[in-house]
Write an enzyme that holds these catalytic residues in place. Structure first.
Site, PDB file in Angstrom:
ATOM      1  N   HIS A  49       0.926  -1.242   0.014  1.00  0.00           N
ATOM      2  CA  HIS A  49       0.444   0.129   0.160  1.00  0.00           C
ATOM      3  C   HIS A  49       0.999   0.934   0.122  1.00  0.00           C
ATOM      4  O   HIS A  49       1.580   1.142   0.790  1.00  0.00           O
ATOM      5  CB  HIS A  49      -0.725  -0.110   0.966  1.00  0.00           C
ATOM      6  CG  HIS A  49      -1.998  -0.866   1.707  1.00  0.00           C
ATOM      7  ND1 HIS A  49      -1.862  -2.561   0.723  1.00  0.00           N
ATOM      8  CD2 HIS A  49      -3.105  -1.047   1.669  1.00  0.00           C
ATOM      9  CE1 HIS A  49      -3.227  -3.064   0.858  1.00  0.00           C
ATOM     10  NE2 HIS A  49      -3.832  -2.135   1.717  1.00  0.00           N
ATOM     11  N   GLU A 109      -1.965   6.255  -1.211  1.00  0.00           N
ATOM     12  CA  GLU A 109      -3.645   6.524  -0.472  1.00  0.00           C
ATOM     13  C   GLU A 109      -3.129   7.543   0.399  1.00  0.00           C
ATOM     14  O   GLU A 109      -4.025   8.648  -0.037  1.00  0.00           O
ATOM     15  CB  GLU A 109      -3.951   5.041   0.723  1.00  0.00           C
ATOM     16  CG  GLU A 109      -5.605   5.222   0.756  1.00  0.00           C
ATOM     17  CD  GLU A 109      -5.806   4.518   1.851  1.00  0.00           C
ATOM     18  OE1 GLU A 109      -4.562   3.347   2.349  1.00  0.00           O
ATOM     19  OE2 GLU A 109      -6.924   4.137   1.910  1.00  0.00           O
TER      20      GLU A 109
HETATM   21 ZN   LIG Z   1      -6.253  -2.220   1.183  1.00  0.00          ZN
END
Ligand SMILES: [Zn+2]
Length: 315
Positions: free
Chosen positions: A194, A197
């Protein structure tokens, strides 16, 4: 959802199994395991699904995961998700699981893994859905803990295809996990993470250069850095974008502002995913439907997004 959208064959590449725990199943498992819940009923719990940021969601997510105790619980969780996939013509899944969320509260690693693995195998045989499981490290915990988790996982090496990095992004840059990712890659595991974000584009650079990831989870903030955009276009590095999640967690104010189609048109290999569908208002199909409804996604664009997801598979 329009039938043509539902009928498109798709892969889901960004899904946290723990985040597919629907309130109804959460209550059923709490009863089965005799666990008292802080919510009176399913409706009260659902009403609590209003988040201002990633951390508020995570606090509730970890509280919910507490009802998962036995191999059967993890089987039921995974099986329920696969049935949703079947209904929406998702033909391949590469879900995440977070072992530390469970081992830290005393659930043995193999209990978690065996339940998930059996459901995935049954899904392949009975539903025709292929899979590759990804073990995700919690980035709010130290790298040392991630090393321990990797060590616990190695006797079951064949049960998963790669490692990921999730949980609270801000303040926990990818560089903190450089060594454990190197170790995982040396074992032949794929790497994803990740990044971008809530965190800045620098985190995406670090994930690419230091963790040597094959795919970026989220990555929507890449658009703030033109040099980074050029690189992910040139190298065709896939982004697993989760539109409904981004709205629920206030990464974008509303769906009309989402940049996924702009990225697609610029040549970024973007894909559509649901992240934590039980908490964010829908599965892959609902995410596609939201793009159609609010961004005017055309049938041709939907086909490219679906094809991207099939092309971006790790296995
Ligand atoms: Zn996620």
């Amino acid at each position: 959802m329009p039938e043509w959208l539902n009928a498109l064959p798709k892969a889901e590449l960004h899904l946290h199994l723990e985040g597919s725990l629907e309130p109804e199943l959460l209550f059923a498992l709490a009863e089965r395991n005799q666990i008292a819940l802080p919510w009176a009923d399913v409706e009260t719990l659902r009403a609590a699904y209003a988040f201002n940021n990633l951390q508020e969601f995570l606090d509730l997510y970890y509280a919910g995961a507490n009802v998962l105790r036995t191999e059967q619980d993890f089987y039921d969780l995974t099986w329920a998700y696969l049935q949703r996939c079947k209904a929406q013509n998702v033909i391949h899944v590469e879900p995440f699981f977070d072992p530390q969320t469970h081992t830290d509260r005393g659930i043995p690693f193999e209990v978690v893994l065996r339940g998930i693995q059996q459901a995935l195998l049954d899904g392949e045989q009975q539903l025709g859905i292929s899979h590759g499981l990804i073990l995700s490290f919690l980035r709010h915990l130290p790298e040392e803990e991630a090393f321990k988790t990797l060590e616990q996982a190695m006797p079951f090496r064949d049960a998963f295809i790669g490692v990921g990095l999730d949980s609270s992004e801000k303040g926990f840059p990818p560089r903190l996990f450089e060594r454990v990712f190197a170790k995982a890659r040396s074992e032949g595991l794929h790497a994803v993470a990740h990044a971008g974000e809530e965190g800045p584009p620098e985190y995406i650079w670090e994930a690419l250069d230091l963790l040597k990831i094959k795919r970026i989870d989220h990555g929507v903030r890449a658009i703030e850095d033109e040099r980074l955009m050029q690189r992910i276009i040139d190298e065709q590095i896939p982004l697993t974008v989760c539109p409904l999640s981004n709205i629920k967690l206030c990464v974008f104010e509303h769906m009309g502002q989402h940049n996924i189609l702009e990225m697609l048109e610029r040549g970024v290999k973007v894909t559509v995913n649901s992240d934590d569908p039980a908490y964010f208002g829908g599965y892959v199909g609902e995410n596609f439907a939201a793009l159609h409804q609010h961004l005017g996604m055309t049938e041709a664009q939907a086909k490219r997004l679906a094809q991207n997801s099939l092309d971006a598979r790790l296995v």
